[in-house]
Design an enzyme around this catalytic site. Structure first.
Site, short mmCIF file in Angstrom:
data_model
loop_
_atom_site.label_atom_id
_atom_site.label_comp_id
_atom_site.label_asym_id
_atom_site.label_seq_id
_atom_site.Cartn_x
_atom_site.Cartn_y
_atom_site.Cartn_z
N ARG A 16 0.80 -1.22 0.00
CA ARG A 16 0.00 0.00 0.00
C ARG A 16 0.84 1.27 0.00
O ARG A 16 0.31 2.37 -0.21
CB ARG A 16 -0.95 -0.01 1.20
CG ARG A 16 -2.17 -0.90 0.99
CD ARG A 16 -3.07 -0.91 2.21
NE ARG A 16 -2.55 -1.81 3.25
CZ ARG A 16 -3.09 -1.91 4.46
NH1 ARG A 16 -4.14 -1.17 4.78
NH2 ARG A 16 -2.58 -2.76 5.34
N GLY A 84 3.67 -15.38 5.28
CA GLY A 84 2.95 -15.07 6.50
C GLY A 84 3.84 -14.90 7.71
O GLY A 84 5.02 -15.27 7.71
N ASP A 108 7.39 -1.73 11.62
CA ASP A 108 6.76 -0.47 11.24
C ASP A 108 6.09 0.20 12.44
O ASP A 108 5.03 0.81 12.31
CB ASP A 108 5.75 -0.68 10.11
CG ASP A 108 4.55 -1.53 10.54
OD1 ASP A 108 4.64 -2.21 11.58
OD2 ASP A 108 3.52 -1.51 9.83
#
Length: 464
Positions: A16, A84, A108
């Site tokens: 994103r 994952g 993050d």
């Protein structure tokens, strides 16, 4: 803490972000996201050799940055396939299986504070797994934390009942594990889902099935905000900038309009410093006591002494201004330049790899490149060092107590001895001896009636 390790998850693609730069290398102020996470981990008392950073997508760039920036003891680990979070932790097994406890943090989370990590390390206790949670003002689609007597479970929002959706405590996606307990379940995690990925929260489910103890530790929501897009990156930047500004305001730095100021997390400021609106201070800049940084100035890796006056709109890069010196407005000081004590670089002046001696002045409209000036030198307006001959950067040496007339061109390499001067408009190509005047003008020639001839040539065609 030698029996505890920290694994930082930094292998995701960050789709994103829509950027070729990996998410953890996106900048907050002038440092990548991952740097803030590691800084907090180290300040919480974790040694670099006990820290592993798991890289994957864009991992070459991340590893290169980590190797350049952090101690060599830091472990860089690889997840070559992104299958994952459960698979990620399993990929790092050779790292964490040597320890008693493992903390898994997302790469993050730049706003996490070392104090909170210290509290967590001291408080997650003897549970086989402790989930890091926070009380969300708006829980949205977060997985809810359901607490029981000896366990907690995570219920995803899509699977939660109406009553469970009212719960504000949510999963932050970070965990602490007893390594021996994790070893018992890590290979049992399955990928029976639409994405065919192995999810780490399933380890909590498996532990509960086996009767192990599980718990949750609440962090402040303000520290648990991850970054998935540029809007969230901008918000994290705003929060970090405000934290840094408050730190320096509390330390005695005056800022009339702090909402317009940007300061690097690596900068060091002293009490009594005044920072005016729209100032940016980057890198490892240092500013001494009672110095003034005028509006619009940008400092990068600048070392500023005490009582320095930067008037306004000065750009200073990798250079030093010593005590009581003065610069600006509209000057550019770069590449290992130095203003000695009480010296001055004024308006529309550029210095490059040059030293301006004590009490010397370059007041306006001049360029000093690869130059060394002694003390008590005055440089007249419009003077420059012609330091580049097309192949080499050449040096100009100007001694003590020299006077340089306006519009002097120094064709380097060249030297003015102590007490020497140059006449305005001179091109200096040879050394000027001590206490001598260098005059390097072409002889003036006057062409009679030139204006009349020139005006005649300018008349339109057909006009007599």
């Amino acid at each position: 803490m030698n029996n505890l390790c920290v694994l930082i998850m930094a292998a995701g693609k960050g789709t994103r972000m829509k950027s070729v730069v990996p998410k953890v290398l996106q900048p907050i102020l002038d440092r990548p996201v991952i740097d803030y996470v590691l800084k907090s981990v180290f300040e919480a008392g974790i040694n670099p050799e006990n820290v592993g950073v798991l890289v994957g997508s864009g991992g070459e760039l991340v590893e290169e940055h980590l190797r350049k920036t952090f101690p060599e003891e830091l472990n860089v680990l690889w997840q070559h396939e992104q299958l994952g979070t459960g698979h990620a932790v399993k990929s790092a097994r050779n790292f964490w299986q040597r320890y008693d406890d493992l903390i898994v943090l997302n790469g993050d989370l730049p706003l996490i504070k070392p104090e909170s990590l210290k509290n967590f390390i001291n408080g997650f206790g003897s549970d086989d797994c402790t989930v890091i949670s926070f009380n969300a003002e708006d829980p949205k689609q977060y997985g809810r934390i359901i607490r029981n007597e000896n366990s907690v479970k995570i219920v995803e929002a899509k699977d939660a009942s109406d009553e469970e959706l009212k719960i504000r405590e949510v999963n932050a996606g970070c965990y602490a594990f007893k390594v021996k307990s994790l070893e018992k379940v890590i290979d049992l995690i399955k990928n029976e889902n639409a994405q065919k990925e192995y999810y780490l929260p399933d380890a909590l489910f498996l532990m509960n099935e086996k009767g192990m103890r599980t718990g949750a530790f609440i962090f402040p929501e303000s520290e648990m905000q991850g970054i998935n897009n540029h809007a969230e990156l901008a918000e994290a930047t705003r929060v970090m900038r405000e934290r840094i500004l408050l730190q320096w305001l509390d330390a005695g730095v005056r800022m009339p309009s702090p909402e317009t100021v940007y300061i690097s997390p690596d900068a060091k400021l002293s009490k009594g410093v005044v920072i005016m609106p729209n100032v940016q201070i980057w890198g490892k800049s240092e500013i001494g006591e009672n110095s003034y940084i005028g509006s619009g100035s940008i400092l990068t890796n600048a070392k500023i002494g005490e009582n320095v006056q930067i008037i306004a709109y000065a750009v200073i890069e990798n250079s030093e201004l010593k005590n009581n010196s003065k610069a600006g407005p509209f000057c550019y000081i770069r590449e290992n330049s130095c203003l000695e004590e009480k010296s001055f670089a004024g308006k529309f002046v550029e210095l490059k790899n040059s030293k301006i001696g004590e009490n010397s002045k370059v007041p306006h409209l001049s360029y000093m490149g690869d130059a060394t000036l002694g003390h008590d030198v005055n440089i007249g307006a419009g003077s420059i060092t012609c330091n580049y001959d097309g192949e080499h950067k050449n040096k100009t040496f100007i001694g003590n107590n020299c006077f340089v007339g306006s519009d002097t061109m120094f064709v380097a390499p060249v030297e003015l001895a102590d007490g020497a001067a140059t006449a305005a408009g001179s091109v200096i190509t040879q050394a000027v001896p001590e206490n001598s005047l260098g005059v390097g003008r072409a002889r003036q020639t006057n062409i009679k009636n030139w204006s009349l001839l020139h005006n005649h040539l300018k008349k339109p065609k057909g006009e007599k």
